[in-house]
Design a protein around this motif. Structure first.
Motif, PDB file in Angstrom:
ATOM      1  N   UNK A 135      37.472  51.303  47.356  1.00 14.27           N
ATOM      2  CA  UNK A 135      38.128  50.313  46.499  1.00 14.27           C
ATOM      3  C   UNK A 135      37.206  49.149  46.208  1.00 14.27           C
ATOM      4  N   UNK A 136      36.375  48.772  47.162  1.00 13.64           N
ATOM      5  CA  UNK A 136      35.442  47.677  46.957  1.00 13.64           C
ATOM      6  C   UNK A 136      36.084  46.317  47.150  1.00 13.64           C
ATOM      7  N   UNK A 137      35.271  45.297  46.963  1.00 13.33           N
ATOM      8  CA  UNK A 137      35.690  43.900  47.107  1.00 13.33           C
ATOM      9  C   UNK A 137      35.372  43.170  45.811  1.00 13.33           C
ATOM     10  N   UNK A 138      36.353  42.453  45.278  1.00 13.71           N
ATOM     11  CA  UNK A 138      36.188  41.726  44.023  1.00 13.71           C
ATOM     12  C   UNK A 138      35.915  40.251  44.306  1.00 13.71           C
ATOM     13  N   UNK A 139      35.014  39.673  43.514  1.00 14.40           N
ATOM     14  CA  UNK A 139      34.672  38.262  43.675  1.00 14.40           C
ATOM     15  C   UNK A 139      34.258  37.691  42.325  1.00 14.40           C
ATOM     16  N   UNK A 140      34.184  36.364  42.254  1.00 13.37           N
ATOM     17  CA  UNK A 140      33.723  35.711  41.030  1.00 13.37           C
ATOM     18  C   UNK A 140      32.300  36.147  40.695  1.00 13.37           C
ATOM     19  N   UNK A 141      31.985  36.206  39.400  1.00 16.32           N
ATOM     20  CA  UNK A 141      30.642  36.592  38.960  1.00 16.32           C
ATOM     21  C   UNK A 141      30.208  35.688  37.811  1.00 16.32           C
ATOM     22  N   UNK A 142      28.909  35.446  37.712  1.00 17.27           N
ATOM     23  CA  UNK A 142      28.381  34.738  36.541  1.00 17.27           C
ATOM     24  C   UNK A 142      28.673  35.556  35.293  1.00 17.27           C
ATOM     25  N   UNK A 143      29.049  34.866  34.222  1.00 23.07           N
ATOM     26  CA  UNK A 143      29.390  35.572  32.981  1.00 23.07           C
ATOM     27  C   UNK A 143      28.152  36.116  32.275  1.00 23.07           C
ATOM     28  N   UNK A 144      27.067  35.355  32.310  1.00 24.61           N
ATOM     29  CA  UNK A 144      25.881  35.748  31.555  1.00 24.61           C
ATOM     30  C   UNK A 144      26.023  35.533  30.066  1.00 24.61           C
ATOM     31  N   UNK A 145      27.100  34.866  29.627  1.00 21.10           N
ATOM     32  CA  UNK A 145      27.376  34.660  28.201  1.00 21.10           C
ATOM     33  C   UNK A 145      27.112  33.197  27.848  1.00 21.10           C
ATOM     34  N   UNK A 146      26.115  32.955  27.012  1.00 21.33           N
ATOM     35  CA  UNK A 146      25.742  31.599  26.601  1.00 21.33           C
ATOM     36  C   UNK A 146      26.577  31.208  25.392  1.00 21.33           C
ATOM     37  N   UNK A 147      27.616  30.435  25.656  1.00 23.19           N
ATOM     38  CA  UNK A 147      28.544  30.066  24.593  1.00 23.19           C
ATOM     39  C   UNK A 147      29.182  28.730  24.946  1.00 23.19           C
TER      40      UNK A 147
END
Length: 707
Positions: free
Chosen positions: A347-359
């Motif tokens: 199932x894994x573990x979910x966490x916040x991530x950088x978007x990588x979207x410059x907007x």
């Protein structure tokens, strides 16, 4: 069926090897149609058309960010604030800092009458090279016509600059929902032996070589390993993850996940050590569980968030191995079993991530029009006024987020946070709290985690909050500055865990052969996993580490109610889990707001009362407890079979699945079944697992032809 041997008996086969091999080859196939009709008044609330507050007016007010209210180069920009409780008044109508928002003013709704429509063809080839050596291949092809009235990202392309894909196969890259394709963060297929597109899936549940000799059985290749036989539960069934893309867990429950296990490349060996003892072990390439994609009928992750960035490849998980061993023994009426395994939790573990979207907060839509508002422009101006990252006054320990900025512009700063400006995201504090509660998260904790773990958020004037009210005020401030909504970005990582299990069974015998309890089988299984990693309720990196135990009790019996009918199969089950629910979610996240019942003003979040914003209390003190009653009863002529499966969560949830199977002959079978799902029988609905799929009341028909 076996094919004719004469086909291969030609001049090039003088030894008869090919003709004999053809005679040892069998084929069978299945054509099937699966249809599910929605019977409730609302659709999946994890999708855009029925997202929380889709049809509800919600007031929003912006507040003075404490970091922005401080002096900048000796100039006091705004009234001094030490927390998120100082409202910003409207400025003569120029800068609007409060409003009322309604999602369906920006995001079109949908009203699909079908929950599920799939066409399937599957086949199996078995080649017996010798009495001991065989090849078995099973292939499966699934097609979804995509006739649901689902969300299309192109419909909001000219709002807030549209939904940016940002890589990682997130659905905005194609606009429409992806029913089957499942890719990692780098674009690689999570399952290397499947071929999938938006509407089709071709895979190989089995492709293996098997060798049998005396007490030894060895299998190598793509395979599914079933160590458990409980309906709904997986206490001993630990080797494989599950694929939820095809009808989630709402197919025939009595099939015991046989169509859900994720196949993986494995070497499996079984030894019949004696007449009473079997030892079974495996070494397997790790394959993760596969979740439904956003805006598909059975999606389980709110689509206001991007599809999770899957770190299966980027974390080198595609080269990791799981392995385990199981022993079963029978002594008279008693049976014993034990297992030990080391696996990567699928199932894994979910966490916040950088978007990588410059907007940024203001910009240009694809049609050339501008998006943004004066509040957002003021924030961008304030950010640009800070000293740049190349300034010597901002280097090293002299950096101060009040006077210095980390990045060249606010858009670049946001690309290093979990949040992205864009439509069809989260529009209000109440929507955020409701969505967080629905997926077992603590809304306020997720805000603080993001601020603590991503310096770029502190760089753009976010700061730690002390309670739900402050979190609410911070969220609405950022939503207003974005001129609409913000979209969240999460990632999935995988961690190894050691699993241990013990089991025992007993066959009851009574003097009265007609007694219900005669030949009643009782089976008890216990699983213990130390240091299991679960998704943290604040989406923190590395997850939440805890010890977990699972206890399952199963009673089963073949019982003949009357001589006029064949014997019925009856199964009674109970499971207790100390740390997770039956799908692996953290019990610490239970009991928060939900707001996902399809009503006009979601429960617990009425009006402007901030006391309705409830954080989870958790269930770890009592654990999760489930009861199951399932079975089937054939008619005297066996043309009809009545099946049933009931899953009851003692916290107030029920999944009931009555089924009638009809066998009209000519290798045709028809299944009629209904999924009744009620996640609010009593108590707080977010205290039971069933509430998560309470949108799925549906009538189903499955028609199959076997050849």
């Amino acid at each position: 069926m076996a094919a004719s041997t004469t086909v291969w008996a030609d001049d090039g086969d003088s030894s008869g090897f090919l003709s004999n091999l053809w005679g040892r080859t069998t084929f069978n196939g299945l054509l099937r149609n699966d249809t599910g009709f929605r019977t409730t008044g609302f659709q999946n609330y994890n999708n855009q058309g029925n997202a929380p507050f889709q049809h509800v007016d919600v007031p929003r007010q912006a507040y003075v960010p404490p970091a922005l209210s401080s002096q900048l180069l000796g100039i006091q920009l705004l009234p001094q604030a030490t927390n998120w409780n100082v409202p910003i008044p409207n400025s003569a109508g120029l800068i609007h800092t409060n409003d009322t928002v309604r999602r369906d003013n920006f995001v079109p709704g949908s009203d699909p009458y079908l929950n599920y429509q799939e066409y399937r063809a599957s086949g199996e080839m078995n080649v017996s090279f010798t009495d001991s050596f065989r090849l078995n291949i099973q292939a499966r092809a699934v097609f979804d016509p995509g006739i649901y009235n689902s969300f299309d990202a192109k419909d909001v392309a000219n709002i807030q600059g549209g939904i940016d894909g940002g890589g990682g196969n997130r659905y905005a890259d194609t606009g429409k929902a992806q029913y089957f394709q499942s890719l990692g963060r780098n674009g690689g297929k999570l399952n290397p032996t499947e071929f999938a597109g938006r509407q089709y899936l071709i895979d190989f549940p089995t492709a293996l070589l098997e060798y049998k000799s005396g007490p030894y059985n060895i299998r190598f290749g793509m395979q599914q390993i079933a160590w458990g036989q409980a309906i709904f539960f997986q206490s001993f069934d630990v080797p494989d993850g599950l694929d939820f893309r095809r009808h989630l867990v709402l197919d025939r429950a009595i099939e015991e996940f046989s169509d859900k296990r994720v196949p993986a490349l494995a070497l499996r060996g079984t030894i019949q050590a004696s007449d009473a003892i079997i030892v079974d072990g495996y070494v397997q390439k790790f394959q993760p569980s596969v979740l439904p994609n956003p805006n598909t009928p059975y999606n389980v992750i709110p689509s206001q968030f991007y599809k999770p960035l899957d770190n299966y490849f980027t974390g080198d998980n595609d080269t990791r191995l799981s392995y385990g061993i199981r022993m079963k023994a029978d002594y008279g009426n008693w049976g014993y079993s034990a297992l030990a395994g080391s696996r990567i939790n699928p199932l894994g573990v979910f966490s916040w991530a950088e978007s990588g979207i410059n907007k940024g907060l203001t910009g240009t839509n694809p049609d050339g029009s501008r998006y943004g508002n004066l509040l957002g422009a003021a924030v961008e101006t304030a950010y640009a006024a800070k000293l740049g990252p190349d300034s010597p006054l901002c280097a090293g320990n002299l950096y101060n987020p009040t006077t210095c900025r980390l990045y060249s512009n606010l858009g670049e700063a946001l690309s290093h946070t979990p949040f992205t400006v864009g439509p069809a995201g989260v529009y209000s504090n109440k929507e955020y709290f409701g969505g967080a509660g629905s997926v077992r998260l603590d809304a306020t904790k997720t805000v603080n985690t993001a601020i603590d773990e991503f310096a770029a958020l502190r760089d753009v004037y976010a700061s730690h909050v002390d309670d739900n009210r402050e979190a609410s005020n911070l969220l609405n401030t950022f939503f207003l500055a974005s001129d609409g909504s913000l979209r969240g970005n999460v990632q999935r990582d995988y961690f190894r865990e050691e699993v241990f299990g013990l089991g025992g069974s007993y066959v009851i015998e009574t003097e009265n052969a007609a007694s219900f309890w005669n030949q009643f089988i009782v089976n008890v299984e216990a699983q213990y996993t130390p240091n299991r990693r679960l998704t943290d309720t604040g989406l923190g990196r590395g997850g939440d580490k805890t010890d977990e135990y699972i206890i399952t009790v199963v009673g089963e019996r073949w019982y003949r109610f009357t001589p006029a009918f064949p014997a019925a199969y009856l199964a009674f089950e109970y499971q207790h889990r100390s740390a997770t629910d039956i799908v692996g979610l953290n019990l610490k996240g239970y009991g928060a707001n939900s707001g996902t019942f399809g009503v006009s003003d979601p429960v617990g979040l009425q009006g402007n009362d901030y006391s309705g914003l409830r954080s989870p209390k958790g269930l770890t003190d009592v654990g999760a407890n489930y009861l199951v009653f399932a079975g089937f009863l054939p008619a005297p002529n066996r043309k009809f079979v009545l099946e049933w499966a009931f899953l009851y969560d003692v916290q107030g949830g029920l999944l009931a699945q009555p089924l009638l199977k009809w066998n009209p002959g000519n290798n045709i079978s028809v299944d009629f079944f209904y999924n009744y799902v009620n996640g609010h029988l009593y108590g707080n609905p977010t205290n039971n697992v069933v509430r998560a799929i309470s949108f799925a009341d549906e009538a189903n028909i499955r028609i199959g032809y076997q050849f």
